[in-house]
Scaffold this motif. Sequence first.
Motif, PDB file in Angstrom:
ATOM      1  N   ILE A  81       7.939  -1.213   8.758  1.00 24.57           N
ATOM      2  CA  ILE A  81       6.577  -0.911   8.332  1.00 24.57           C
ATOM      3  C   ILE A  81       5.722  -0.488   9.518  1.00 24.57           C
ATOM      4  CG2 ILE A  81       6.705  -2.497   6.382  1.00 24.57           C
ATOM      5  CD1 ILE A  81       5.027  -4.476   7.961  1.00 24.57           C
ATOM      6  N   ASN A  82       4.704   0.335   9.240  1.00 26.35           N
ATOM      7  CA  ASN A  82       3.797   0.805  10.279  1.00 26.35           C
ATOM      8  C   ASN A  82       2.781  -0.265  10.653  1.00 26.35           C
ATOM      9  OD1 ASN A  82       4.614   3.525  10.821  1.00 26.35           O
ATOM     10  ND2 ASN A  82       3.910   4.055   8.780  1.00 26.35           N
ATOM     11  N   ASP A  83       2.307  -0.991   9.655  1.00 25.27           N
ATOM     12  CA  ASP A  83       1.185  -1.880   9.878  1.00 25.27           C
ATOM     13  C   ASP A  83       1.143  -2.907   8.755  1.00 25.27           C
ATOM     14  OD1 ASP A  83      -1.094  -2.980  10.921  1.00 25.27           O
ATOM     15  OD2 ASP A  83      -2.436  -1.394  10.228  1.00 25.27           O
ATOM     16  N   TYR A  84       0.492  -4.026   9.019  1.00 27.78           N
ATOM     17  CA  TYR A  84       0.221  -4.986   7.962  1.00 27.78           C
ATOM     18  C   TYR A  84      -1.144  -5.600   8.202  1.00 27.78           C
ATOM     19  CZ  TYR A  84       1.672  -8.624  11.312  1.00 27.78           C
ATOM     20  OH  TYR A  84       1.783  -9.439  12.402  1.00 27.78           O
ATOM     21  N   ASN A  85      -1.701  -6.119   7.143  1.00 25.88           N
ATOM     22  CA  ASN A  85      -3.033  -6.723   7.207  1.00 25.88           C
ATOM     23  C   ASN A  85      -2.997  -8.049   6.485  1.00 25.88           C
ATOM     24  OD1 ASN A  85      -5.646  -7.157   5.414  1.00 25.88           O
ATOM     25  ND2 ASN A  85      -6.317  -6.204   7.305  1.00 25.88           N
ATOM     26  N   GLU A 107       0.843  -1.196   0.000  1.00 28.06           N
ATOM     27  CA  GLU A 107       0.000   0.000   0.000  1.00 28.06           C
ATOM     28  C   GLU A 107       0.878   1.246   0.000  1.00 28.06           C
ATOM     29  OE1 GLU A 107      -2.873   1.586   3.352  1.00 28.06           O
ATOM     30  OE2 GLU A 107      -3.813  -0.086   2.246  1.00 28.06           O
ATOM     31  N   ASN A 108       2.006   1.134   0.681  1.00 25.63           N
ATOM     32  CA  ASN A 108       3.005   2.198   0.694  1.00 25.63           C
ATOM     33  C   ASN A 108       4.158   1.772  -0.203  1.00 25.63           C
ATOM     34  OD1 ASN A 108       4.962   4.109   1.206  1.00 25.63           O
ATOM     35  ND2 ASN A 108       4.956   3.862   3.430  1.00 25.63           N
ATOM     36  N   LYS A 128       7.982  -5.605  10.697  1.00 27.83           N
ATOM     37  CA  LYS A 128       7.264  -4.512  11.358  1.00 27.83           C
ATOM     38  C   LYS A 128       8.131  -3.849  12.416  1.00 27.83           C
ATOM     39  CE  LYS A 128       3.047  -3.563  14.004  1.00 27.83           C
ATOM     40  NZ  LYS A 128       3.673  -3.266  15.302  1.00 27.83           N
ATOM     41  N   ARG A 138       1.739  -1.633   4.976  1.00 28.11           N
ATOM     42  CA  ARG A 138       1.466  -0.192   5.000  1.00 28.11           C
ATOM     43  C   ARG A 138       2.652   0.570   5.561  1.00 28.11           C
ATOM     44  NH1 ARG A 138      -3.661  -2.181   7.401  1.00 28.11           N
ATOM     45  NH2 ARG A 138      -5.193  -2.252   5.736  1.00 28.11           N
ATOM     46  N   THR A 144      -1.185  -7.172   3.082  1.00 31.48           N
ATOM     47  CA  THR A 144      -1.028  -5.778   2.694  1.00 31.48           C
ATOM     48  C   THR A 144      -0.055  -5.107   3.655  1.00 31.48           C
ATOM     49  OG1 THR A 144      -3.287  -5.678   1.843  1.00 31.48           O
ATOM     50  CG2 THR A 144      -2.201  -3.576   2.271  1.00 31.48           C
TER      51      THR A 144
END
Length: 386
Positions: free
Chosen positions: A373-377, A342-343, A369, A386, A384
């Motif tokens: 990275i800030n976040d993942y889904n 996403e990013n 993380k 992010r 994903t």
Amino acid sequence: MIQNIEKLIVKYLTNSATATELDVLSKWVEDPKNKMLFKEFVETHVAINYNMNDPETKKVIEQFLKDIKKEESSRYRIVNQPIYKYAVAASILLLVSLTIFLNRNESKPNKVDPTVVNTPIEPGTDKATLTLEDGTVVALEKGNSFQTQNANSNGEEIIYKDGKGKVKELVYNYLTIPRGGQFHIVLSDGTEVWLNSESQLKYPIDFIEGNKREVELVYGEAYFDVSPSALHKGAKFKVINQSQEVEVLGTEFNIKAYKDESNIYTTLVEGSVVVDNGNLKHNLTPNQQYILNPNTNNFSVAEVDVKTVTSWKDGVFSFIDVPLKDIMKVVSRWYDVDVVFENKTLESIEFIGVLDKKISIDEILSIIKSTSINDYNINKKTITLR
């Protein structure tokens, strides 16, 4: 300077450092300040998933320091001695349960709890699809045995019988490895092939005695340990694919030719091979990698660490200054998932490190993380970042 030292530490931990690199690292760690930096690096990047208050972990760090300590010129003499090999082996065993991963960015993003939709995503296993000469398709997987007139499989590998020169016409089988799979095959001439995820090999069930032995890596990645031509009346062995041919007498090498990558990589581990791209032939020597762009037919040759390139067949993924986008391609194939950035700025972040192929996808994402990275889904089979 510190980034170069960090890279040397990782190479030391993965048993891929040269004697010269070990000498540089041992001199550097003699400084008390550097010894503290070394400990901090190991604690931060090696034992991410381990309780650092555990006394056993402290012992491991101290052992690292003992192993790497400078011993005058004896450093060059002990690299082949059993005691040193044992110490390195102990380090590698530790890495089976731990993970090294270092982000090349100095700053870390703010932590945000990841969003996870509970869908079990398992690491890859031994599995393949065998297509016989009559078109019959057979699923090969751990726990299931299969037998034909020419081959036997225990579900983890398939072994073809030597026809003793009786075959007069070539008959082909296909072995297809899906995402989330790997497989080992022994051809009728004794050549061994390890196939990585999302790969396909075309090969004869037996070779014609005295004739050139030829197989096709249709796509994907494979490691070849070729039976010497001297055992087959001088018959050379050739691996072809859409853009090149690799001819050998008997040697070990790795070919990576994925459909979603722009280059084909041929890496020689030992022996000698000739790579032919249709216009030019090039002889490789051990530790060289031939990089071909099939669209332009341009190629280059580079010196590489073959242990890093081929570690996948021994249960480990190794990365040295590899962009996150390429790392996630490897993860995608092995865990059979799709990855979305996403990013987009995350794609180019480089890492060095080692990942045990048996750890969970959540562990890998947690490691990433913790550094970048800030976040993942995770939603079903899609990750994903992010």
